[in-house]
Design a protein around this motif. Structure first.
Motif, PDB file in Angstrom:
ATOM      1  N   THR A  41       0.680   2.423   7.539  1.00  0.00           N
ATOM      2  CA  THR A  41      -0.279   1.784   8.178  1.00  0.00           C
ATOM      3  C   THR A  41      -1.542   1.182   7.133  1.00  0.00           C
ATOM      4  O   THR A  41      -1.424   2.149   6.155  1.00  0.00           O
ATOM      5  CB  THR A  41      -0.902   2.355   9.388  1.00  0.00           C
ATOM      6  N   VAL A  42      -2.418   0.474   7.654  1.00  0.00           N
ATOM      7  CA  VAL A  42      -3.639   0.325   6.851  1.00  0.00           C
ATOM      8  C   VAL A  42      -4.381   1.366   6.357  1.00  0.00           C
ATOM      9  O   VAL A  42      -5.020   1.656   5.316  1.00  0.00           O
ATOM     10  CB  VAL A  42      -4.317  -1.023   7.520  1.00  0.00           C
ATOM     11  N   THR A 122      -8.944  -2.128   0.583  1.00  0.00           N
ATOM     12  CA  THR A 122      -7.615  -2.452   0.894  1.00  0.00           C
ATOM     13  C   THR A 122      -7.255  -3.972   0.771  1.00  0.00           C
ATOM     14  O   THR A 122      -6.324  -4.713   1.246  1.00  0.00           O
ATOM     15  CB  THR A 122      -7.536  -2.204   2.422  1.00  0.00           C
ATOM     16  N   GLY A 190       5.891  -1.725   6.904  1.00  0.00           N
ATOM     17  CA  GLY A 190       4.407  -1.585   7.368  1.00  0.00           C
ATOM     18  C   GLY A 190       3.550  -2.623   7.794  1.00  0.00           C
ATOM     19  O   GLY A 190       2.889  -2.820   8.796  1.00  0.00           O
ATOM     20  N   LEU A 191       3.875  -3.766   7.061  1.00  0.00           N
ATOM     21  CA  LEU A 191       3.216  -4.913   7.046  1.00  0.00           C
ATOM     22  C   LEU A 191       3.872  -5.495   8.531  1.00  0.00           C
ATOM     23  O   LEU A 191       3.140  -6.110   9.273  1.00  0.00           O
ATOM     24  CB  LEU A 191       3.312  -5.980   6.043  1.00  0.00           C
ATOM     25  N   THR A 193       5.183  -4.160  11.197  1.00  0.00           N
ATOM     26  CA  THR A 193       4.670  -3.323  12.404  1.00  0.00           C
ATOM     27  C   THR A 193       3.460  -3.547  12.572  1.00  0.00           C
ATOM     28  O   THR A 193       3.016  -3.702  13.702  1.00  0.00           O
ATOM     29  CB  THR A 193       4.993  -1.865  12.070  1.00  0.00           C
ATOM     30  N   THR A 194       2.397  -3.302  11.534  1.00  0.00           N
ATOM     31  CA  THR A 194       1.095  -3.594  11.821  1.00  0.00           C
ATOM     32  C   THR A 194       0.804  -4.984  12.129  1.00  0.00           C
ATOM     33  O   THR A 194      -0.356  -5.146  13.229  1.00  0.00           O
ATOM     34  CB  THR A 194       0.341  -3.241  10.303  1.00  0.00           C
ATOM     35  N   ARG A 197       1.434  -5.100  16.078  1.00  0.00           N
ATOM     36  CA  ARG A 197       0.618  -4.278  16.803  1.00  0.00           C
ATOM     37  C   ARG A 197      -0.722  -5.109  16.846  1.00  0.00           C
ATOM     38  O   ARG A 197      -1.386  -4.990  17.894  1.00  0.00           O
ATOM     39  CB  ARG A 197       0.258  -2.857  16.090  1.00  0.00           C
ATOM     40  N   GLU A 198      -1.176  -5.873  15.892  1.00  0.00           N
ATOM     41  CA  GLU A 198      -2.406  -6.629  15.801  1.00  0.00           C
ATOM     42  C   GLU A 198      -2.398  -7.953  16.451  1.00  0.00           C
ATOM     43  O   GLU A 198      -3.105  -8.733  16.572  1.00  0.00           O
ATOM     44  CB  GLU A 198      -2.776  -6.877  14.363  1.00  0.00           C
ATOM     45  N   GLU A 224       7.475  -1.684  18.061  1.00  0.00           N
ATOM     46  CA  GLU A 224       6.245  -2.379  18.690  1.00  0.00           C
ATOM     47  C   GLU A 224       6.785  -3.219  19.790  1.00  0.00           C
ATOM     48  O   GLU A 224       6.174  -3.290  20.845  1.00  0.00           O
ATOM     49  CB  GLU A 224       5.476  -3.226  17.567  1.00  0.00           C
TER      50      GLU A 224
END
Length: 238
Positions: A41-42, A122, A190-191, A193-194, A197-198, A224
Motif C-alpha cells: 500500500t502507499v 512518495t 499494489g498499484l 489494488t490501491t 480501492r480509490e 477489492e
C-alpha cells in the motif's frame, strides 16, 4: 520442460493425454496453489522509504520502488529502464516506455504515464529527478549497483528488486508474515489494488498494467472487487 523439448526439436510431453489426466487429478486433490505477491500500500511504501538509511543506495531504492509502483512495472521491465525511455510530459508528468515486456512479444513498446504525486516522499517523478541528480546518469540503464557509496557500473537484476523491497519492509517494521509474501510483483499488484480501492476504473488499471485481457486485470483486483460487490446475504432480515 516444454521449452527444452522445443529447442531439441522434440514433441513436448505436456500434451500427452495420460499426463494431462494425471495432472488434472493432482489439481483436484491438492488444489491449485495460490502464489500471489502481497500488494503493498502507499502508507507502507511511505514508511519503507522514510526508514531507509541515507545515501546513494537509499535514493536509488526509493526511485525503483516508486517508479515500479506508479508504472506497474514487472521486475524485468523495471531494471531494464534506460534514461532514453523516460520523456517529460505536461503538468510535470513522465512518459515511461517499456521497449519490450511479457505482454509485448513483438517488441512494439508500451507506454505508461507517471503522474507527479501530491506527497514528495512518495512522488515517483520527484524520486526519478532526485536519482538522476545524485547519480549523474544521463544515458543507458538508470538502475545500477551501489557499493561503498558509489555506482559499480553493473546493472541491477530482476531479482534485486525483491531484495530491495524485503530489506526495506524489514527496516520499516512490517510484520514477518507480510515480509515473507513480498516480492517484486508487490509493486504491480499494489498499484492495481490501491487504484481500485480509490475508485479508479478497471479500464484505467488495465491500461496501466498493460494487460490485453481484462480478465487478467480482474485477477489482480479480485479481493477489492469482492469487497465492493453487492452481497446477496446482506439486508435480507438476518
Amino acid at each position: 520442460v516444454a521449452d527444452a523439448h522445443a529447442q531439441a526439436r522434440l514433441v513436448s510431453p505436456l500434451g500427452d493425454p495420460d499426463l494431462r489426466l494425471v495432472w488434472k487429478g493432482i489439481r483436484r486433490t491438492k488444489g491449485r496453489p495460490k502464489r500471489q505477491a502481497y500488494p503493498l500500500t502507499v502508507p507502507e511504501l511511505r514508511v519503507m522509504i522514510l526508514r531507509q538509511r541515507w545515501g546513494l543506495k537509499a535514493v536509488r531504492d526509493r526511485c525503483a520502488m516508486l517508479l515500479g509502483f506508479a508504472g506497474a512495472a514487472r521486475p524485468e521491465e523495471l531494471v531494464a529502464v534506460e534514461a532514453e525511455h523516460i520523456t517529460p510530459l505536461d503538468q510535470g508528468r513522465l512518459k515511461l516506455t517499456f521497449p519490450h515486456s511479457k505482454g509485448d512479444p513483438e517488441r512494439q513498446g508500451q507506454d505508461v504515464v507517471i503522474p507527479r504525486g501530491s506527497d514528495r516522499v512518495t512522488c515517483a517523478v520527484s524520486a526519478f529527478e532526485d536519482w538522476l541528480l545524485v547519480s549523474g546518469v544521463t544515458t543507458g540503464p538508470i538502475f545500477g549497483g551501489v557499493q561503498y557509496g558509489a555506482l559499480t557500473g553493473q546493472q541491477l537484476h530482476a531479482g534485486d528488486i525483491s531484495k530491495i523491497l524485503k530489506n526495506a519492509a524489514r527496516r520499516a517494521g512490517l510484520p514477518k508474515a507480510k515480509v515473507g509474501k513480498i516480492s517484486a510483483y508487490s509493486l504491480r499488484r499494489g498499484l492495481a489494488t490501491t487504484a481500485r480501492r480509490e475508485g479508479r476504473s478497471v479500464e484505467s488499471i488495465q491500461r496501466q498494467l498493460r494487460h490485453k485481457n481484462i480478465n487478467t486485470t480482474l485477477g489482480y483486483i479480485a479481493d477489492e472487487e469482492l469487497a465492493r460487490a453487492e452481497c446477496a446475504a446482506e439486508g435480507i432480515g438476518l
